[in-house]
Design a protein around this motif. Structure first.
Motif, PDB file in Angstrom:
ATOM      1  N   GLY A  14      30.285  46.529  84.752  1.00 14.99           N
ATOM      2  CA  GLY A  14      28.839  46.675  84.943  1.00 14.99           C
ATOM      3  C   GLY A  14      28.215  45.561  85.778  1.00 14.99           C
ATOM      4  O   GLY A  14      26.991  45.463  85.890  1.00 14.99           O
ATOM      5  N   ILE A  18      24.247  45.627  86.975  1.00 14.41           N
ATOM      6  CA  ILE A  18      23.332  44.642  86.383  1.00 14.41           C
ATOM      7  C   ILE A  18      22.776  43.724  87.469  1.00 14.41           C
ATOM      8  O   ILE A  18      21.594  43.365  87.458  1.00 14.41           O
ATOM      9  CB  ILE A  18      24.055  43.860  85.253  1.00 14.41           C
ATOM     10  CG1 ILE A  18      24.410  44.815  84.107  1.00 14.41           C
ATOM     11  CG2 ILE A  18      23.202  42.696  84.750  1.00 14.41           C
ATOM     12  CD1 ILE A  18      25.365  44.245  83.058  1.00 14.41           C
ATOM     13  N   ILE A 105      30.303  39.604  81.508  1.00 15.33           N
ATOM     14  CA  ILE A 105      29.947  41.000  81.246  1.00 15.33           C
ATOM     15  C   ILE A 105      31.143  41.587  80.481  1.00 15.33           C
ATOM     16  O   ILE A 105      32.153  41.977  81.060  1.00 15.33           O
ATOM     17  CB  ILE A 105      29.657  41.777  82.559  1.00 15.33           C
ATOM     18  CG1 ILE A 105      28.608  41.048  83.426  1.00 15.33           C
ATOM     19  CG2 ILE A 105      29.196  43.207  82.239  1.00 15.33           C
ATOM     20  CD1 ILE A 105      27.264  40.797  82.752  1.00 15.33           C
ATOM     21  N   THR A 107      33.014  43.997  78.662  1.00 16.41           N
ATOM     22  CA  THR A 107      33.202  45.433  78.443  1.00 16.41           C
ATOM     23  C   THR A 107      34.702  45.658  78.255  1.00 16.41           C
ATOM     24  O   THR A 107      35.490  45.301  79.138  1.00 16.41           O
ATOM     25  CB  THR A 107      32.704  46.244  79.663  1.00 16.41           C
ATOM     26  OG1 THR A 107      31.375  45.837  79.986  1.00 16.41           O
ATOM     27  CG2 THR A 107      32.727  47.745  79.394  1.00 16.41           C
ATOM     28  N   THR A 151      28.118  45.306  76.967  1.00 16.46           N
ATOM     29  CA  THR A 151      27.466  46.490  77.561  1.00 16.46           C
ATOM     30  C   THR A 151      27.667  47.748  76.708  1.00 16.46           C
ATOM     31  O   THR A 151      27.148  48.807  77.048  1.00 16.46           O
ATOM     32  CB  THR A 151      27.944  46.762  79.009  1.00 16.46           C
ATOM     33  OG1 THR A 151      29.307  47.209  78.968  1.00 16.46           O
ATOM     34  CG2 THR A 151      27.813  45.543  79.890  1.00 16.46           C
ATOM     35  N   VAL A 156      22.022  48.806  81.166  1.00 17.92           N
ATOM     36  CA  VAL A 156      21.909  48.000  82.388  1.00 17.92           C
ATOM     37  C   VAL A 156      20.565  47.249  82.382  1.00 17.92           C
ATOM     38  O   VAL A 156      20.515  46.039  82.610  1.00 17.92           O
ATOM     39  CB  VAL A 156      22.014  48.899  83.645  1.00 17.92           C
ATOM     40  CG1 VAL A 156      21.729  48.108  84.912  1.00 17.92           C
ATOM     41  CG2 VAL A 156      23.391  49.557  83.722  1.00 17.92           C
ATOM     42  N   SER A 159      20.422  44.576  79.689  1.00 15.15           N
ATOM     43  CA  SER A 159      21.271  43.434  80.041  1.00 15.15           C
ATOM     44  C   SER A 159      20.546  42.533  81.041  1.00 15.15           C
ATOM     45  O   SER A 159      20.544  41.302  80.906  1.00 15.15           O
ATOM     46  CB  SER A 159      22.598  43.907  80.659  1.00 15.15           C
ATOM     47  OG  SER A 159      23.272  44.747  79.757  1.00 15.15           O
TER      48      SER A 159
END
Ligand SMILES: Nc1ncnc2c1ncn2[C@@H]1O[C@H](COP(=O)(O)OS(=O)(=O)O)[C@@H](OP(=O)(O)O)[C@H]1O
Ligand SMILES: Nc1ncnc2c1ncn2[C@@H]1O[C@H](COP(=O)(O)OP(=O)(O)O)[C@@H](O)[C@H]1O
Length: 170
Positions: A14, A18, A105, A107, A151, A156, A159
């Motif tokens: 992401g 972001i 990030i 994920t 995430t 998005v 964040s």
């Protein structure tokens, strides 16, 4: 003080989404902002680099040096690059000093594989791409991130707002 917000994480985590949302926020506040996205740098200034550890290190070093030039001009810089190894992050921190802010990030790879926004994980499955981060190329979990975004929990927009609140307007 303006900062370099360094978003790192797996492919599909992401980072790009972001970074673009954050950029909109900077622009709407009248602040100068530059996004350095690995995918884009690799089509231009870094087009001679591949995905060996040495090439990734050089790719990231160049991004940090570009970020430094723009910081000196008063820009906020957002970097969106996988930055898989701790030594690469340490090098960026050394180049950018206290203007470096690292955001992981976070994920999980299963979620990235499910999202597969560019069809790359499918290509990895079909053995068309080798040395893919998180599959057959390492990703070290960041030990010194200033902030971690999950995430799975935050959209998005959420964040970007978390980063804004905790890093930009802090
Ligand atoms: N082998 C392999 N491993 C990882 N990623 C790959 C690979 N081959 C191509 N791609 C595409 O390159 C983008 C990652 O580039 P980066 O410059 O961010 O990578 S790195 O920080 O130097 O590791 C990455 O973009 P993101 O998905 O935005 O992360 C991919 O689109
Ligand atoms: N909470 C979230 N944060 C970021 N991206 C998300 C989120 N939920 C779903 N996505 C989707 O995941 C994909 C992430 O792709 P991208 O931003 O290109 O990641 P990266 O730059 O890390 O490879 C996009 O299609 C995005 O819309």
């Amino acid at each position: 003080m303006n900062k370099c917000i360094w978003l790192l994480g797996l492919s599909g985590a992401g980072k790009s989404s972001i970074s673009l949302e954050l950029k909109k926020m900077f622009i709407s506040k009248g602040l100068k902002c530059l996004v350095l996205d690995g995918d884009i740098l690799r089509k231009g200034i870094n087009s001679n680099l591949g995905f060996s550890e040495a090439d990734r290190f050089e790719n990231i070093r160049r991004a940090a040096e570009i970020a430094k030039l723009f910081l000196e001009e008063g820009y906020w810089v957002i970097v969106a690059m996988i930055t898989p190894m701790e030594d690469m992050r340490t090098n960026s921190r050394q180049i950018l000093q206290d203007q470096y802010v690292e955001v992981f990030i976070d994920t999980p790879i299963e979620v990235c594989m499910e999202r597969d926004p560019k069809g790359l994980y499918q290509q990895v499955k079909e053995k068309q791409i080798k040395h893919f981060t998180g599959i057959d190329s390492p990703f070290e979990i960041p030990q010194y991130a200033h902030w971690v975004i999950d995430t799975r929990l935050d959209s998005v927009k959420d964040s970007a707002e978390i980063i804004w609140k905790n890093i930009v307007s802090y």
